[in-house]
Enzyme design. Sequence first.
Site, short mmCIF file in Angstrom:
data_model
loop_
_atom_site.label_atom_id
_atom_site.label_comp_id
_atom_site.label_asym_id
_atom_site.label_seq_id
_atom_site.Cartn_x
_atom_site.Cartn_y
_atom_site.Cartn_z
N SER A 304 0.81 -1.21 0.00
CA SER A 304 0.00 0.00 0.00
C SER A 304 0.85 1.27 0.00
O SER A 304 1.50 1.58 -0.98
CB SER A 304 -0.95 -0.04 1.19
OG SER A 304 -1.97 0.90 1.06
N LYS A 329 -0.92 -4.01 -3.54
CA LYS A 329 -2.20 -3.48 -3.10
C LYS A 329 -2.38 -2.09 -3.69
O LYS A 329 -1.74 -1.14 -3.28
CB LYS A 329 -2.26 -3.46 -1.58
CG LYS A 329 -3.67 -3.25 -1.04
CD LYS A 329 -3.83 -1.85 -0.55
CE LYS A 329 -5.25 -1.63 -0.06
NZ LYS A 329 -5.53 -0.19 0.07
N GLN A 333 -8.92 3.41 0.20
CA GLN A 333 -10.18 3.37 0.92
C GLN A 333 -10.51 4.70 1.58
O GLN A 333 -9.62 5.39 2.07
CB GLN A 333 -10.14 2.29 2.02
CG GLN A 333 -10.16 0.87 1.50
CD GLN A 333 -8.88 0.46 0.80
OE1 GLN A 333 -7.79 0.72 1.30
NE2 GLN A 333 -9.01 -0.14 -0.36
#
Length: 479
Positions: A304, A329, A333
């Site tokens: 991430s 990833k 979000q």
Amino acid sequence: MRRSRFFAFITLAVLAVALFLLLDGCSASETKGDANQSSFGVIDEAYDIIKKKGVYSVDEDLLIEGALRGMTDVIGDPYSTYFSKDEAAAHKESLASERIGIGAEITRSNGKFIIVAPVKSSPAEKAGLRPYDEIVRIDGERLEGDSLKNVVQRIRGKKGTTVKMTIFRPDDEKHIELNVVRDTISVKTVFPKIIKERKDKIGYISITTFGEESAKEWKVATDKLIKEGAEALIIDVRGNPGGYLHTVGDIAGSLVQVDSIFAYMQDAKGMLTPLVTEESTEIPYDEKLKKMPIVLMQDKGSASASEVLSGALKDLKRAYITGTTSFGKGTVQDTIDLSNGGEVKLSTHKWLTPKEQWIHGKGINPDLAVEQNLLFTEHIRISTGSYKLGDFDEDIAYAQRLLMGMGYSLSRKDGYLDESTVDAVQSFRSAAKVNVDQLMDREFFVTLKEEVEKFRADQENDDQLQMAVGYIHQKMKSK
């Protein structure tokens, strides 16, 4: 640095507590969920049937939470989920720069709750807690049958309050009563040091997560390294599961030129929004950082936000990437508050590298692939079990993996304690000068842990780090 309303987040199965990320600048009025249920009549219908006709009594709040979890589960996205009020509070705490507690890592082994290690200068250390202490009671209540999560919750509390703990100390074979006063525990995420390679001074910085204060810690760390004469930089994000996107932007902005695109956000309609580095007035970095040779080390646990930094430095040709392919990833979000105190975390965007590459499910490949010694990739833990020839257990498999990493010859590593494992254990015990008449017992596991930690503390054994140092040395030599 412009504060993006996006954040990066990663959940890994091996983590006991996931790292959750918050939107910047969201007011409560913007994030409250729609309480109108008129378009969800069938949900109300099912709710009434269960409450009125179900033979099993179910709490109303649990029914509602079950419906909320079901809605996010059906999305099929591991990064979109619902969190209850308590889970939401823990989620926000996970990246905070400070936490309230006693400052001790706790694990569960063979049904026992064991202190792994107290944090230095923490309330736990000051009260006298030691590694391998077994927690028997908390505030007078025994812990049999409890979960690790519940034990941790019972230990936590308000700052200044006292938790009474009964612990069993196996080394002394006695029970001890301790009073530990809860206090603020600082959470550090950036760790610098100087590595000397012949006449070169190389700055090394490990970033464990991109938290609230990580950019400020980065500033302090880089200033310190430059003052100590660092002429190049190794950035270590191995095992870093992610964090705040704006923190990555701040750190990337200290290494590349102003107005550089360090990532793109892509919404559900495919619209791209560039994220651009800006000159920081809050945290002015030393301009020397923009000129230093850089190597970034990553592995499969780098995810991430870590991949945002890696992708930016790679695409902008600002750093040489070593290690192994990262996690992969590539979604972002938003965390949205609900009226019941819970949260919905929903994947709303993809993020792309400066060259508009989406790395989701693929990861970022290193410029130079370097596999790591097993002893650095294995999670080191505490075991209090005792095993003999013919036993089968995960503790045995764990020990077999470590023994193999240390060069001992074993025919299996599946957790079955066979003759070859017995020979390896006895050879290890003999070399470590501990009682060779025993097999896998507490003394064995304690000694094994100590030997592995000693091995890992020697940077000469870190193959990926040694490759990074060698590359930097050659780079500086050719200047």
